[in-house]
Design a protein around this motif. Sequence first.
Motif, PDB file in Angstrom:
ATOM      1  N   ILE A  43       0.094  35.249 -10.812  1.00 16.32           N
ATOM      2  CA  ILE A  43      -0.039  36.684 -10.583  1.00 16.32           C
ATOM      3  C   ILE A  43       1.300  37.300 -10.950  1.00 16.32           C
ATOM      4  CG2 ILE A  43      -0.439  38.524  -8.912  1.00 16.32           C
ATOM      5  CD1 ILE A  43      -2.916  36.906  -9.523  1.00 16.32           C
ATOM      6  N   ALA A  44       1.288  38.180 -11.947  1.00 18.60           N
ATOM      7  CA  ALA A  44       2.514  38.830 -12.421  1.00 18.60           C
ATOM      8  C   ALA A  44       2.572  40.261 -11.904  1.00 18.60           C
ATOM      9  CB  ALA A  44       2.569  38.813 -13.940  1.00 18.60           C
ATOM     10  N   HIS A  45       3.706  40.614 -11.335  1.00 23.18           N
ATOM     11  CA  HIS A  45       3.964  41.997 -10.918  1.00 23.18           C
ATOM     12  C   HIS A  45       4.668  42.707 -12.065  1.00 23.18           C
ATOM     13  CE1 HIS A  45       4.882  45.239  -8.017  1.00 23.18           C
ATOM     14  NE2 HIS A  45       6.009  45.352  -8.709  1.00 23.18           N
ATOM     15  N   ILE A  46       4.085  43.765 -12.583  1.00 19.38           N
ATOM     16  CA  ILE A  46       4.611  44.444 -13.764  1.00 19.38           C
ATOM     17  C   ILE A  46       5.769  45.363 -13.372  1.00 19.38           C
ATOM     18  CG2 ILE A  46       4.066  45.950 -15.699  1.00 19.38           C
ATOM     19  CD1 ILE A  46       2.694  43.206 -15.758  1.00 19.38           C
ATOM     20  N   ILE A  47       6.917  45.170 -14.055  1.00 23.46           N
ATOM     21  CA  ILE A  47       8.089  45.995 -13.751  1.00 23.46           C
ATOM     22  C   ILE A  47       8.459  46.928 -14.908  1.00 23.46           C
ATOM     23  CG2 ILE A  47       9.027  44.340 -12.112  1.00 23.46           C
ATOM     24  CD1 ILE A  47      10.958  43.393 -14.312  1.00 23.46           C
ATOM     25  N   LYS A  48       7.874  46.692 -16.089  1.00 23.81           N
ATOM     26  CA  LYS A  48       8.154  47.562 -17.231  1.00 23.81           C
ATOM     27  C   LYS A  48       6.968  47.522 -18.184  1.00 23.81           C
ATOM     28  CE  LYS A  48      11.367  48.317 -21.094  1.00 23.81           C
ATOM     29  NZ  LYS A  48      12.601  47.857 -21.777  1.00 23.81           N
ATOM     30  N   THR A  49       6.631  48.697 -18.736  1.00 22.50           N
ATOM     31  CA  THR A  49       5.524  48.770 -19.688  1.00 22.50           C
ATOM     32  C   THR A  49       5.954  49.533 -20.937  1.00 22.50           C
ATOM     33  OG1 THR A  49       4.642  50.848 -18.791  1.00 22.50           O
ATOM     34  CG2 THR A  49       3.818  48.793 -17.822  1.00 22.50           C
ATOM     35  N   TYR A  53       4.134  45.891 -25.334  1.00 20.66           N
ATOM     36  CA  TYR A  53       4.320  44.743 -24.451  1.00 20.66           C
ATOM     37  C   TYR A  53       4.625  45.216 -23.039  1.00 20.66           C
ATOM     38  CZ  TYR A  53       9.322  45.711 -24.668  1.00 20.66           C
ATOM     39  OH  TYR A  53      10.549  46.326 -24.577  1.00 20.66           O
ATOM     40  N   CYS A  54       4.594  44.279 -22.110  1.00 19.32           N
ATOM     41  CA  CYS A  54       4.982  44.543 -20.724  1.00 19.32           C
ATOM     42  C   CYS A  54       5.905  43.420 -20.249  1.00 19.32           C
ATOM     43  CB  CYS A  54       3.755  44.600 -19.809  1.00 19.32           C
ATOM     44  SG  CYS A  54       2.581  45.898 -20.199  1.00 19.32           S
ATOM     45  N   ILE A  55       6.655  43.715 -19.207  1.00 25.41           N
ATOM     46  CA  ILE A  55       7.517  42.719 -18.572  1.00 25.41           C
ATOM     47  C   ILE A  55       7.110  42.608 -17.111  1.00 25.41           C
ATOM     48  CG2 ILE A  55       9.881  42.120 -17.897  1.00 25.41           C
ATOM     49  CD1 ILE A  55      10.836  43.554 -20.403  1.00 25.41           C
ATOM     50  N   GLY A  56       6.975  41.370 -16.652  1.00 29.95           N
ATOM     51  CA  GLY A  56       6.590  41.148 -15.269  1.00 29.95           C
ATOM     52  C   GLY A  56       7.477  40.110 -14.601  1.00 29.95           C
ATOM     53  N   ILE A  57       7.304  39.984 -13.309  1.00 31.73           N
ATOM     54  CA  ILE A  57       7.949  38.929 -12.544  1.00 31.73           C
ATOM     55  C   ILE A  57       6.861  38.159 -11.806  1.00 31.73           C
ATOM     56  CG2 ILE A  57      10.151  40.129 -12.283  1.00 31.73           C
ATOM     57  CD1 ILE A  57       9.279  40.974  -9.500  1.00 31.73           C
ATOM     58  N   ILE A  58       7.170  36.919 -11.463  1.00 29.02           N
ATOM     59  CA  ILE A  58       6.174  36.091 -10.791  1.00 29.02           C
ATOM     60  C   ILE A  58       5.986  36.558  -9.355  1.00 29.02           C
ATOM     61  CG2 ILE A  58       5.606  33.767 -10.000  1.00 29.02           C
ATOM     62  CD1 ILE A  58       7.254  32.665 -12.326  1.00 29.02           C
ATOM     63  N   LYS A  59       4.769  36.953  -9.031  1.00 27.40           N
ATOM     64  CA  LYS A  59       4.421  37.283  -7.639  1.00 27.40           C
ATOM     65  C   LYS A  59       3.853  36.047  -6.939  1.00 27.40           C
ATOM     66  CE  LYS A  59       3.470  39.884  -4.037  1.00 27.40           C
ATOM     67  NZ  LYS A  59       2.443  40.954  -4.133  1.00 27.40           N
ATOM     68  N   GLU A  60       3.058  35.285  -7.671  1.00 25.51           N
ATOM     69  CA  GLU A  60       2.432  34.090  -7.091  1.00 25.51           C
ATOM     70  C   GLU A  60       2.069  33.129  -8.222  1.00 25.51           C
ATOM     71  OE1 GLU A  60      -1.711  32.851  -4.772  1.00 25.51           O
ATOM     72  OE2 GLU A  60      -1.141  34.970  -5.003  1.00 25.51           O
ATOM     73  N   ILE A  61       2.256  31.854  -7.981  1.00 21.33           N
ATOM     74  CA  ILE A  61       1.789  30.831  -8.919  1.00 21.33           C
ATOM     75  C   ILE A  61       0.456  30.306  -8.398  1.00 21.33           C
ATOM     76  CG2 ILE A  61       2.251  28.610 -10.017  1.00 21.33           C
ATOM     77  CD1 ILE A  61       5.222  29.152  -9.724  1.00 21.33           C
ATOM     78  N   ILE A  62      -0.611  30.609  -9.108  1.00 22.67           N
ATOM     79  CA  ILE A  62      -1.948  30.163  -8.696  1.00 22.67           C
ATOM     80  C   ILE A  62      -2.148  28.692  -9.050  1.00 22.67           C
ATOM     81  CG2 ILE A  62      -4.423  30.528  -9.004  1.00 22.67           C
ATOM     82  CD1 ILE A  62      -3.790  33.438  -9.733  1.00 22.67           C
ATOM     83  N   THR A  63      -1.836  28.346 -10.290  1.00 22.22           N
ATOM     84  CA  THR A  63      -1.955  26.966 -10.765  1.00 22.22           C
ATOM     85  C   THR A  63      -0.653  26.579 -11.447  1.00 22.22           C
ATOM     86  OG1 THR A  63      -4.339  27.222 -11.132  1.00 22.22           O
ATOM     87  CG2 THR A  63      -3.242  25.362 -12.210  1.00 22.22           C
ATOM     88  N   ARG A  64      -0.068  25.488 -11.006  1.00 17.99           N
ATOM     89  CA  ARG A  64       1.186  25.025 -11.588  1.00 17.99           C
ATOM     90  C   ARG A  64       0.921  24.257 -12.867  1.00 17.99           C
ATOM     91  NH1 ARG A  64       5.662  24.460  -8.124  1.00 17.99           N
ATOM     92  NH2 ARG A  64       6.238  22.566  -9.245  1.00 17.99           N
ATOM     93  N   SER A  65       1.721  24.542 -13.885  1.00 18.55           N
ATOM     94  CA  SER A  65       1.633  23.798 -15.133  1.00 18.55           C
ATOM     95  C   SER A  65       2.013  22.339 -14.903  1.00 18.55           C
ATOM     96  CB  SER A  65       2.575  24.414 -16.169  1.00 18.55           C
ATOM     97  OG  SER A  65       2.749  23.551 -17.274  1.00 18.55           O
ATOM     98  N   PRO A  66       1.369  21.406 -15.628  1.00 16.23           N
ATOM     99  CA  PRO A  66       1.811  20.001 -15.568  1.00 16.23           C
ATOM    100  C   PRO A  66       3.257  19.828 -16.028  1.00 16.23           C
ATOM    101  CG  PRO A  66      -0.350  20.185 -16.618  1.00 16.23           C
ATOM    102  CD  PRO A  66       0.176  21.579 -16.476  1.00 16.23           C
ATOM    103  N   SER A  67       3.771  20.805 -16.773  1.00 14.31           N
ATOM    104  CA  SER A  67       5.151  20.733 -17.274  1.00 14.31           C
ATOM    105  C   SER A  67       6.155  21.379 -16.335  1.00 14.31           C
ATOM    106  CB  SER A  67       5.241  21.410 -18.647  1.00 14.31           C
ATOM    107  OG  SER A  67       4.407  20.781 -19.579  1.00 14.31           O
ATOM    108  N   ARG A  68       5.686  21.954 -15.230  1.00 12.76           N
ATOM    109  CA  ARG A  68       6.597  22.610 -14.285  1.00 12.76           C
ATOM    110  C   ARG A  68       7.228  21.574 -13.361  1.00 12.76           C
ATOM    111  NH1 ARG A  68       8.096  27.217 -11.764  1.00 12.76           N
ATOM    112  NH2 ARG A  68       6.899  28.541 -13.181  1.00 12.76           N
ATOM    113  N   ILE A  69       8.557  21.674 -13.189  1.00 15.58           N
ATOM    114  CA  ILE A  69       9.282  20.832 -12.249  1.00 15.58           C
ATOM    115  C   ILE A  69      10.150  21.723 -11.371  1.00 15.58           C
ATOM    116  CG2 ILE A  69       9.309  18.796 -13.748  1.00 15.58           C
ATOM    117  CD1 ILE A  69      12.177  19.525 -14.529  1.00 15.58           C
TER     118      ILE A  69
END
Length: 271
Positions: A43-49, A53-69
């Motif tokens: 879930i991305a919170h939009i801070i610029k439009t 394009y748009c720019i967001g920040i992470i509000k919530e990670i619903i599903t973690r990538s297998p590549s995330r550590i």
Amino acid sequence: MDIKKNDEIKLNIEAVTSEGSAVGHYDGIAVFVRGAVPGDIIIAHIIKTSKRYCIGIIKEIITRSPSRIESDCPVSDKCGGCSFRNMTYEEELKYKSGRVKDAVERIGHLSVPIKDVVGADSVDGYRNKCQYPVSICDGELFAGFYAYKSHRIIPSTGCKLQNAAFDGCIERFADWAEKADISSYDENTGRGLLRHIYLRRTSLGEIMACAVINSDTLPERELLISELTKIDGMRSVCYNVNKENSNVILGDKTEVIWGSETVTASAKNSI
């Protein structure tokens, strides 16, 4: 559907940009999110439009990538010194290989085979040069890296990418700054002395330390020499004069005040 500032949207992260931000698409609009990893669903919170394009920040990670550590650096989410501490090295190499392929094929319009990336033996402590911006507040020196797209300094003691000897050099500069009552440069007023600390360490362990200053003369140079020569491998102490109101780190004049004008690396390794 238009995306507006402060909207919160579900986003599948598809790739990483050349600046290290992750990107996904929502209704055909690219949304850039720093700190996300390809394969994340967030879930991305939009801070610029904008229209493109748009720019967001992470509000919530619903599903973690297998590549995330989990990052092993306490400030990697704030510091602009590196971008991939939260993804596997395999995913980082995949991204870098893609950048080369994109440059050759899309930008260069060439059709040539692209070899696989050869990974490093170690992903820690490999940087042999560092240029630390500094801030001195109440006599205490803070050195680190700028936060992403800002000039706000994030202190970075124990940086995983820098050579471990650099922390000791920063401590010696801090002792000199406190004892000599050194001020730090303020880019808003153009006042203050110390702008950057510039360090280089060769593959043979030889170190060059340089104070980048907003003055033609370096105060208490003998004190600085005394402090820095406590560091094993110190071979050169110098200062560089930069009195310009610019983001350029080094000026035209450098004076060696102790040791050699050069440092030496082994024939098999560059400095």
